[in-house]
Design a protein around this motif. Sequence first.
Motif, PDB file in Angstrom:
ATOM      1  N   GLN A 149     -86.600 -70.531  15.220  1.00 49.78           N
ATOM      2  CA  GLN A 149     -85.422 -70.307  15.517  1.00 49.78           C
ATOM      3  C   GLN A 149     -84.523 -69.098  15.268  1.00 49.78           C
ATOM      4  O   GLN A 149     -84.591 -68.796  14.135  1.00 49.78           O
ATOM      5  N   PRO A 150     -83.795 -68.470  16.321  1.00 48.63           N
ATOM      6  CA  PRO A 150     -82.996 -67.263  15.629  1.00 48.63           C
ATOM      7  C   PRO A 150     -81.899 -67.572  14.855  1.00 48.63           C
ATOM      8  O   PRO A 150     -81.484 -68.611  14.861  1.00 48.63           O
ATOM      9  N   LEU A 151     -81.634 -66.862  13.808  1.00 50.04           N
ATOM     10  CA  LEU A 151     -80.765 -66.923  12.678  1.00 50.04           C
ATOM     11  C   LEU A 151     -79.502 -65.934  13.096  1.00 50.04           C
ATOM     12  O   LEU A 151     -79.856 -64.625  13.344  1.00 50.04           O
ATOM     13  N   GLY A 152     -78.421 -66.255  13.190  1.00 45.93           N
ATOM     14  CA  GLY A 152     -77.025 -65.486  13.476  1.00 45.93           C
ATOM     15  C   GLY A 152     -76.672 -64.942  12.429  1.00 45.93           C
ATOM     16  O   GLY A 152     -76.690 -65.506  11.263  1.00 45.93           O
ATOM     17  N   LYS A 153     -76.411 -63.575  12.317  1.00 46.13           N
ATOM     18  CA  LYS A 153     -75.887 -62.613  11.276  1.00 46.13           C
ATOM     19  C   LYS A 153     -74.301 -62.790  11.222  1.00 46.13           C
ATOM     20  O   LYS A 153     -73.636 -63.188  10.228  1.00 46.13           O
ATOM     21  N   SER A 154     -73.775 -62.558  12.300  1.00 51.69           N
ATOM     22  CA  SER A 154     -72.247 -62.477  12.421  1.00 51.69           C
ATOM     23  C   SER A 154     -71.856 -63.874  13.257  1.00 51.69           C
ATOM     24  O   SER A 154     -72.344 -64.589  13.586  1.00 51.69           O
TER      25      SER A 154
ATOM     26  N   LYS B   4     -73.595 -66.328  15.976  1.00 47.52           N
ATOM     27  CA  LYS B   4     -73.801 -67.907  15.725  1.00 47.52           C
ATOM     28  C   LYS B   4     -73.041 -68.515  16.756  1.00 47.52           C
ATOM     29  O   LYS B   4     -73.835 -69.346  17.278  1.00 47.52           O
ATOM     30  N   ARG B   5     -72.018 -68.109  17.400  1.00 52.89           N
ATOM     31  CA  ARG B   5     -71.384 -68.669  18.544  1.00 52.89           C
ATOM     32  C   ARG B   5     -72.079 -68.512  20.037  1.00 52.89           C
ATOM     33  O   ARG B   5     -72.325 -69.496  20.454  1.00 52.89           O
ATOM     34  N   ILE B   6     -72.753 -67.330  20.112  1.00 51.01           N
ATOM     35  CA  ILE B   6     -73.614 -67.331  21.250  1.00 51.01           C
ATOM     36  C   ILE B   6     -74.766 -67.994  21.164  1.00 51.01           C
ATOM     37  O   ILE B   6     -75.225 -68.856  22.072  1.00 51.01           O
ATOM     38  N   LEU B   7     -75.537 -68.046  20.009  1.00 52.51           N
ATOM     39  CA  LEU B   7     -76.827 -68.938  19.669  1.00 52.51           C
ATOM     40  C   LEU B   7     -76.511 -70.515  19.708  1.00 52.51           C
ATOM     41  O   LEU B   7     -77.143 -71.072  20.267  1.00 52.51           O
ATOM     42  N   ALA B   8     -75.137 -70.864  19.341  1.00 53.65           N
ATOM     43  CA  ALA B   8     -74.871 -72.292  19.768  1.00 53.65           C
ATOM     44  C   ALA B   8     -74.851 -72.625  21.145  1.00 53.65           C
ATOM     45  O   ALA B   8     -75.398 -73.709  21.430  1.00 53.65           O
ATOM     46  N   VAL B   9     -74.121 -71.779  21.966  1.00 57.81           N
ATOM     47  CA  VAL B   9     -74.139 -71.887  23.215  1.00 57.81           C
ATOM     48  C   VAL B   9     -75.528 -72.122  23.778  1.00 57.81           C
ATOM     49  O   VAL B   9     -75.605 -72.971  24.791  1.00 57.81           O
ATOM     50  N   LEU B  10     -76.509 -71.064  23.626  1.00 61.87           N
ATOM     51  CA  LEU B  10     -77.561 -71.215  23.954  1.00 61.87           C
ATOM     52  C   LEU B  10     -78.309 -72.441  23.595  1.00 61.87           C
ATOM     53  O   LEU B  10     -79.089 -73.231  24.562  1.00 61.87           O
ATOM     54  N   ASP B  11     -78.208 -72.916  22.637  1.00 60.74           N
ATOM     55  CA  ASP B  11     -78.769 -73.966  21.910  1.00 60.74           C
ATOM     56  C   ASP B  11     -78.206 -75.371  22.886  1.00 60.74           C
ATOM     57  O   ASP B  11     -78.880 -76.410  23.139  1.00 60.74           O
ATOM     58  N   GLY B  12     -76.689 -75.276  23.152  1.00 59.22           N
ATOM     59  CA  GLY B  12     -76.321 -76.474  23.718  1.00 59.22           C
ATOM     60  C   GLY B  12     -76.794 -76.580  25.339  1.00 59.22           C
ATOM     61  O   GLY B  12     -76.961 -77.533  25.818  1.00 59.22           O
TER      62      GLY B  12
ATOM     63  N   LEU C 184     -77.041 -64.426  28.170  1.00 59.79           N
ATOM     64  CA  LEU C 184     -76.564 -64.778  26.915  1.00 59.79           C
ATOM     65  C   LEU C 184     -77.293 -64.099  26.017  1.00 59.79           C
ATOM     66  O   LEU C 184     -77.011 -63.398  24.964  1.00 59.79           O
ATOM     67  N   TRP C 185     -78.708 -64.062  26.175  1.00 60.73           N
ATOM     68  CA  TRP C 185     -79.676 -63.237  25.133  1.00 60.73           C
ATOM     69  C   TRP C 185     -79.149 -61.672  25.627  1.00 60.73           C
ATOM     70  O   TRP C 185     -79.252 -60.886  24.481  1.00 60.73           O
ATOM     71  N   PHE C 186     -79.061 -61.239  26.563  1.00 59.52           N
ATOM     72  CA  PHE C 186     -78.657 -60.031  26.591  1.00 59.52           C
ATOM     73  C   PHE C 186     -77.160 -59.675  26.137  1.00 59.52           C
ATOM     74  O   PHE C 186     -77.036 -58.635  25.593  1.00 59.52           O
ATOM     75  N   CYS C 187     -76.575 -60.623  26.106  1.00 62.79           N
ATOM     76  CA  CYS C 187     -75.072 -60.426  25.340  1.00 62.79           C
ATOM     77  C   CYS C 187     -75.297 -60.298  23.863  1.00 62.79           C
ATOM     78  O   CYS C 187     -74.497 -59.586  23.198  1.00 62.79           O
ATOM     79  N   LEU C 188     -76.405 -60.988  23.162  1.00 62.60           N
ATOM     80  CA  LEU C 188     -76.529 -60.751  22.008  1.00 62.60           C
ATOM     81  C   LEU C 188     -76.679 -59.380  21.633  1.00 62.60           C
ATOM     82  O   LEU C 188     -76.289 -58.656  20.628  1.00 62.60           O
ATOM     83  N   ALA C 189     -77.608 -58.645  22.400  1.00 63.32           N
ATOM     84  CA  ALA C 189     -77.660 -57.042  22.423  1.00 63.32           C
ATOM     85  C   ALA C 189     -76.567 -56.485  22.740  1.00 63.32           C
ATOM     86  O   ALA C 189     -76.244 -55.500  21.995  1.00 63.32           O
ATOM     87  N   LEU C 190     -75.819 -56.729  23.722  1.00 62.58           N
ATOM     88  CA  LEU C 190     -74.555 -55.936  24.227  1.00 62.58           C
ATOM     89  C   LEU C 190     -73.558 -56.155  23.211  1.00 62.58           C
ATOM     90  O   LEU C 190     -72.678 -55.092  23.437  1.00 62.58           O
ATOM     91  N   GLU C 191     -73.132 -57.111  22.826  1.00 70.82           N
ATOM     92  CA  GLU C 191     -72.340 -57.279  21.414  1.00 70.82           C
ATOM     93  C   GLU C 191     -72.767 -56.024  20.475  1.00 70.82           C
ATOM     94  O   GLU C 191     -71.446 -55.419  19.833  1.00 70.82           O
ATOM     95  N   ALA C 192     -73.694 -55.699  20.204  1.00 68.82           N
ATOM     96  CA  ALA C 192     -74.129 -54.735  19.181  1.00 68.82           C
ATOM     97  C   ALA C 192     -74.092 -53.183  19.758  1.00 68.82           C
ATOM     98  O   ALA C 192     -73.580 -52.148  19.221  1.00 68.82           O
TER      99      ALA C 192
END
Length: 213
Positions: A28-33, A37-45, A88-96
């Motif tokens: 599973q991917p691990l959240g750094k910030s 972590k919030r985005i990954l939690a929604v993806l998991d949900g 949401l996967w795109f948003c993980l990148a776009l946040e950065a």
Amino acid sequence: MRFLLYLTIAITAASAQQVGRNAVSSGQPLGKSATEKRILAVLDGIVKSHETYLSVPMEDGRALRLLTESANAKNVVEIGTSTGYSGLWFCLALEATGGHLTTFELDHERATRARMHFYNAGVDSLVTVVEGDAHENVTKVNGPIDVAFIDADKDGYVDYLHKILPLVRPGGLILAHNVEMVPDYIKAVTSSPELETIFYMQGGGLAVTLKKH
């Protein structure tokens, strides 16, 4: 006949997909910030509530994120929002990268669910959801596009490609999902000297096409 060779490679890779998964697992991917972590939690949900209707598997989602962030993409276009899982996967990148996603969805209910998921993940400001026929609406996008992702009606892939390619910057990427189902698209992206394409088959089959400089 080059496209037939690519199609054969794609199908062969897909048949070996499960073997590869058994041999190597990135977990599973691990959240750094906190945001990640919030985005990954929604993806998991979304996965646990079975709302991944016509969405990419996690393997492809991670590839979308890696490709987008490594390209330092500012302007990403997605054709086929579904419930927002791939977005949401795109948003993980776009946040950065400080970028923005414009995503197109024909179905009102799925678009509504996607907006809710983007809001719950705290990334709704990074996303514009456009409802309606993407064949018409995609021509209204402002370029240059850094990364485009096609995951909608399979018989429309080539039309989407032709409409979006002029908007993609030189050095930009065009990504397409479930490519083993669209041999005409494979032919289009492997027979043009302006493009270079590879295939990532760990998930659901992803064509990664570079628009050459």
